[in-house]
Scaffold this active site. Structure first.
Site, PDB file in Angstrom:
ATOM      1  N   SER A 714       0.794  -1.219   0.000  1.00 33.76           N
ATOM      2  CA  SER A 714       0.000   0.000   0.000  1.00 33.76           C
ATOM      3  C   SER A 714       0.827   1.270   0.000  1.00 33.76           C
ATOM      4  CB  SER A 714      -0.990  -0.001   1.160  1.00 33.76           C
ATOM      5  OG  SER A 714      -0.334   0.317   2.347  1.00 33.76           O
ATOM      6  N   LYS A 757      -6.499   4.269   8.447  1.00 33.01           N
ATOM      7  CA  LYS A 757      -5.511   5.148   7.832  1.00 33.01           C
ATOM      8  C   LYS A 757      -6.005   6.585   7.788  1.00 33.01           C
ATOM      9  CE  LYS A 757      -3.276   1.679   4.974  1.00 33.01           C
ATOM     10  NZ  LYS A 757      -3.148   1.124   3.630  1.00 33.01           N
TER      11      LYS A 757
END
Ligand code: ATP
Ligand code: MG
Length: 810
Positions: A714, A757
Site C-alpha cells: 500500500s 488510515k
C-alpha cells in the site's frame, strides 16, 4: 525411510579441514577460489527427495534407489567424483524426470562411500559450489546436465553485511543453546566462520526448514539478502521453540499445582476432623440437600444432584471420593440456576447512565437503548451478541461495564487472551484430579445471577494447540440455538446461558474464526480524533485523575494548551489510555509540590510547563518538521494499534543507477519501490525528468523507523511520489498523505485498512488524503463527522495521483 530415496542421515558433521581423508573444501565464495574447481562440461544429476545440500558443508546421504545408485557407481570411477545434487520440486513416487527437479543445486564431491548389507549406499558428500542446470543432455541411464557455476553477489565487507552476520551468529548461538537437537559445537563453528555466505548456509542447513525453505536459501545469491532470509527463519524457529517449552512447562506446573492443592485440602480436612471441627457427615449431607433444594435447578440437574447426595451419604467421610463429591455438590448448589436480576427497562435512564460514563460512541449506545426498548415490549427477547472491535484504549472493556450498569444487571468479565485449552472454557471431567468447571460457569457463579452482562474480553487472542480448540466451545456458548443447554465437562448437566447478555471485545477481527464472527454483531470503535480526545479528557479523564490523586481540593486543572500538548507530544495512540496515564502523572507531580512546598491552589498547568513536569517531548510533531522537502512523501500505514503515518524519504548520490532500500522493508514493499522506479523510468519524461538521471545516480529510499518491520503493497503511491519529488525537485505538500498500490502500467489499486488510515491522517494533522478510486466505498462507511476537515481525492492512475501529491511545477 520408505519414501526417501536420498535422505540425509541423522546428525550433521561439519567439514573440518583434513578430517575424514577428504580434500579440503573448495569454497562457495570468492571467484578466485572458484577457479580451482575444474568442472567437466556436463555432470550426472542426483535428485534429492527430502533435503537440499549446501556448498562447503560435508553431509551424509543415504542412497537406495536403483537409478541413483547408478549415478554413484558412475561418479566413483570419474577422477573428480563430482555430481550435481538437486532437490526434487514436488512429491512423487517413481524416479524424478527433468521437470521434477529444481534448476539450482549444489555441485558435490563424493568423499566416502560405504555399501551396506541391505544394499543401500551411505555416502559422505562434500559441497563444492552452487550451480544451475543450463540444459539436460541425457535422460538415461540417469539424468545428466550441462552445469553453470553460480557466483554470490553483494558486498561481503559492507557494514550491513557485517551487522547482519553478527546478528545471525548471535541468534543462532541462542538457538543452539536452547535447542536439545543442535550440538553445542555449532556455536563455536558459526562464531569462527568469517564468510557471511557460508555462515548463512551453515545456519540454514541446521534449521528445521522444509525443502522449499532450504532451496530458497540456496537460490539466494545475494549474500545480505540470504542473511536476512536466514534471520527471519531463525526468529521463527526461536519463537516456535520458545512456545513449545512454555507449553510444556505450563502443563507441568498446572498439573503440579492442582494436585498439590488437592492433597493439601485433603490433609486440612483430615486435621479438622481430628480436631472435631468438621461437621459430621450426616449434617453435611443434610445441609447440602437443603441448599440444592433451594437452588431451583431444572429437573435433570436435580436428579443428578440427588443421586450424588445419596452416593455421598454412603461414602466414608475420610475417603478422597467423599471430598470430590462434596466439592461437586457445592458447585451445583452455587450455580445461579434460577436466580435472576430484574432488568431496568427505562431507556431514558439507561441513556443517561451510558452518557455519564462515555463520550460519543453513539452507535453502541443507540444499539443498547434500542435493545432495552424492545426488551420492555417482549420480555423473553434473546440478547444480541455484540462484539466491540477497535484499537487499545478505545473504551471497549469499560463500555461493557457501563452497559451492565445501565441495564441494572451484574457484570462479569473473563479474559480469553492466551486461552489455548478447550477445558479452560468447558472444564475438566470429574475423573481428573482437582477438576473444576470451566471459566464460563465459574464466572456465572461469581455473578450470582443467570442473566449478567458477560464480557468475553480479547476474543481475538484465543489460541489453539494440541489440547483442543477453545473457539469451538465458544461457538456453543454464543449460539442462541445451543446455549440454552451449555454443557460443561465438570458439571455434566446442561446449564442455560440463554439469558446472559454476551459482549465480546477484540482489537482485530481478522484472527477471529469466521464461524465465531458470524454469530456476533460487530461494532467498530475505530479510535478518536484529537478533538474527541480533548473532550474525553475534560469530561472524564481529568475528573477521574483528580479524584484518584487527591488534587481535587487544590483545583488542579490543565489548560487547553497543556491537554493538546499531552495528546500531540506525549502520546501517540488511537485510544486514550496513555493520555489518562499522562494526566495522572501530571496530577501526581502537582500533588507532590502541594505537599512539599505548601502550594496553595488553584493549580492550573499550562502547556509550556509540560517538559518541566514530564520531561522532554516524546513524539515530535514530525509532519511539520520532516515533510515538505523534495523526496519526502507521507504514506499511511495500517497497524494493530490503529493506523499511523509513515514517511518515505528518497535521496540521490552519484552512482550507476542503483536502488538502495532501507528501513526493514518486507519483500512486497521492496517490490513497490522497484515498480515505482521502473514506472518513472518509462514515464518520467512527461514529468520533465531527464532519463539520463537514472543512469548517473544511485537512489536511496528509506522508510523510518528502521527497527519496525514494514510490508505490504500500500505504500506504492507514496514511493512513486517520493521518487518523483526527488527527481523533479517538486516537494510534496506536507499536509497531503497518500495510500495505494501501484502497477507497472501506472494504475492505482485499492488497499485495506482505509478507515484506520484516514483517522491516523487526521490525527497527524493531514488535510488532504489521496486514495485509490475503488476505495471510495470504504470511505462511505466512515461516519461523516470523522471526516470533517479532511479533503479526500480519489485517483485511478499514478498520473492522477502525482497531480495531487506533488506541488505544482514552478
Ligand atoms: N469515549 C470514552 N469516554 C470516556 N472514557 C473513555 C472513552 N473511551 C475510553 N475511555 C477510557 O479509556 C480507558 C481505557 O479504556 P478500556 O480499558 O475500556 O479500553 P479497551 O478498548 O478495552 O482497550 P484494550 O483493547 O487495550 O483492552 C478507560 O479508563 C476508559 O474509561
Ligand atoms: Mg480491554
Amino acid at each position: 525411510m520408505s519414501q526417501a530415496e536420498e535422505a540425509p542421515e541423522t546428525g550433521l558433521r561439519l567439514e573440518r579441514p583434513g578430517e575424514g581423508g577428504t580434500p579440503v573444501a573448495v569454497g562457495s565464495g570468492a571467484p578466485e577460489e572458484r577457479r580451482t574447481v575444474d568442472l567437466p562440461e556436463t555432470l550426472p544429476v542426483l535428485p534429492l527427495k527430502n533435503t537440499v545440500l549446501f556448498p562447503y558443508l560435508l553431509s551424509p546421504l543415504l542412497v537406495n534407489s536403483a537409478r541413483s545408485k547408478k549415478v554413484i557407481e558412475h561418479v566413483l570411477v570419474t577422477p573428480q567424483r563430482l555430481m550435481l545434487a538437486v532437490a526434487v520440486n514436488k512429491e512423487l513416487e517413481g524416479s524424478p524426470g527433468q521437470g521434477d527437479v529444481h534448476r539450482v543445486g549444489t555441485v558435490v564431491r563424493v568423499a566416502k562411500m560405504v555399501k551396506f548389507p541391505d544394499d543401500s549406499y551411505r555416502l559422505l558428500v562434500q559441497g563444492v559450489s552452487r550451480a544451475r542446470i543450463a540444459e539436460f543432455v541425457e535422460d538415461k541411464p540417469f539424468l545428466r546436465a550441462r552445469v553453470e557455476l553460480l557466483r554470490e553477489r553483494g558486498d561481503k565487507g559492507s557494514v550491513e553485511t557485517t551487522a547482519l552476520s553478527r546478528n545471525v551468529q548471535q541468534q543462532f548461538a541462542a538457538l543452539v543453546a536452547q535447542s536439545p537437537k543442535l550440538s553445542d559445537e555449532l556455536q563455536v563453528v558459526s562464531a569462527n566462520l568469517d564468510d557471511p555466505g557460508k555462515l548463512a548456509d551453515l545456519v540454514a542447513w541446521n534449521l528445521e526448514l522444509d525443502v522449499a525453505g532450504k532451496q530458497a536459501v540456496l537460490e539466494e545469491l545475494d549474500v545480505p539478502a540470504r542473511l536476512r532470509r536466514v534471520l527471519v527463519d531463525l526468529a521463527r524457529q526461536g519463537e516456535a521453540l520458545r512456545i513449545e517449552t512454555e507449553i510444556r512447562e505450563k502443563v507441568q506446573s498446572e498439573m503440579g499445582k492442582t494436585q498439590r492443592d488437592y492433597m493439601l485440602r485433603q490433609q486440612l480436612e483430615a486435621i479438622r476432623r481430628e480436631l472435631g471441627e468438621a461437621e459430621d457427615s450426616d449434617a453435611e449431607v443434610q445441609r447440602l440437600r437443603e441448599r440444592i433444594e433451594a437452588a431451583g435447578m431444572p429437573e435433570d440437574a436435580l436428579k443428578q444432584a440427588t443421586r450424588e447426595l445419596e452416593r455421598m451419604a454412603q461414602t466414608p467421610a475420610a475417603s478422597a471420593e467423599y471430598g470430590v463429591i462434596r466439592t461437586y455438590l457445592e458447585w451445583l448448589a452455587d450455580l445461579p440456576w434460577s436466580k435472576q436480576s430484574e432488568d431496568r427497562l427505562d431507556a431514558g435512564e439507561a441513556r443517561r447512565i451510558l452518557d455519564e460514563d462515555h463520550y460519543d460512541l453513539e452507535k453502541v449506545k443507540d444499539r443498547i437503548v434500542e435493545y432495552i426498548a424492545v426488551l420492555s415490549l417482549k420480555r423473553d427477547l434473546k440478547g444480541p451478541i455484540l462484539c466491540f472491535a477497535g484499537p487499545p484504549g478505545t473504551g471497549k472493556t469499560s463500555l461493557g461495564r457501563s452497559i451492565a450498569k445501565a441495564l441494572g444487571r451484574e457484570f462479569v468479565r473473563i479474559s480469553l487472551g492466551g486461552v489455548r485449552d478447550e477445558a479452560e472454557i468447558r472444564g475438566h471431567r470429574r475423573t481428573y484430579v482437582g477438576a473444576l468447571p470451566g471459566r464460563i460457569l465459574q464466572a456465572l457463579r461469581r455473578a450470582g445471577t443467570r442473566n449478567p452482562v458477560f464480557l468475553l474480553d480479547e476474543i481475538d487472542k484465543v489460541g489453539q494447540d494440541f489440547r483442543g480448540d477453545p473457539s469451538s466451545a465458544l461457538l456453543e456458548v454464543l449460539d442462541p440455538e445451543q446455549n440454552s443447554s451449555f454443557s460443561d465437562h465438570y458439571v455434566e448437566v446442561p446449564f442455560d446461558l440463554s439469558q446472559v447478555l454476551f459482549i465480546a471485545t477484540a482489537n482485530l477481527m481478522d484472527p477471529v474464526p469466521p464461524a465465531l464472527r458470524d454469530r456476533m454483531e460487530v461494532i467498530e470503535l475505530p479510535g478518536y480524533t484529537e478533538e474527541d480526545k480533548l473532550e474525553i479528557a475534560r469530561r472524564y479523564l481529568l475528573p477521574r485523575q483528580r479524584a484518584a490523586n487527591g488534587v481535587e481540593g487544590v483545583g488542579f486543572d490543565l489548560d487547553d494548551d497543556a491537554l493538546r500538548g499531552l495528546v500531540r507530544s506525549y502520546t501517540r495512540e488511537a485510544g486514550v489510555r496513555n493520555l489518562e496515564r499522562e494526566i495522572g502523572r501530571v496530577a501526581r507531580k502537582v500533588a507532590r509540590r502541594v505537599a512539599e512546598e505548601g502550594l496553595a491552589g488553584p493549580v492550573l498547568v499550562r502547556g509550556d510547563q509540560l517538559p518541566e513536569l514530564l520531561g522532554p517531548v516524546r513524539f515530535e510533531p514530525e509532519l511539520a518538521e520532516r515533510a515538505g522537502r523534495p523526496g519526502v512523501a507521507v504514506g499511511l500505514a495500517w497497524t494493530p494499534a490503529g493506523g499511523d503515518i509513515l514517511f518515505v524519504e528518497s535521496t540521490r548520490m552519484p552512482g550507476k543507477g542503483g536502488l538502495k532500500l532501507t528501513g526493514s522493508l518486507g519483500d512486497v514493499m521492496r517490490e513497490s519501490a522497484e515498480a515505482a522506479r521502473s514506472w518513472l523510468r518509462t514515464h518520467g519524461a512527461e514529468l520533465g525528468i531527464d532519463p539520463e538521471a537514472f543512469g548517473q545516480a544511485d537512489v536511496h529510499v528509506h522508510v523510518p523507523a528502521g527497527a519496525v518491520p514494514k510490508d505490504g503493497p500500500s505504500a506504492g503511491v507514496a514511493m512513486v511520489t517520493s521518487l518523483a519529488s526527488l527527481l523533479t525537485g517538486r516537494p510534496a505538500p506536507p499536509d497531503v498523505a497518500m495510500t495505494g498500490e501501484i502497477t507497472l502500467r501506472g494504475k492505482v489499486l485499492p488497499v485495506g485498512g482505509i478507515k484506520e488510515k484516514v483517522l491516523a491522517a487526521k490525527r497527524a494533522g493531514i488535510r488532504r488524503v489521496v486514495l485509490p478510486e475503488p476505495n471510495r466505498k470504504d470511505v462511505e462507511e466512515i461516519p461523516g463527522a470523522l471526516l470533517e476537515g479532511l479533503a479526500l481525492e480519489y485517483v485511478g492512475t499514478i498520473d492522477d495521483a502525482l497531480a495531487h501529491t506533488l506541488a505544482p511545477r514552478a
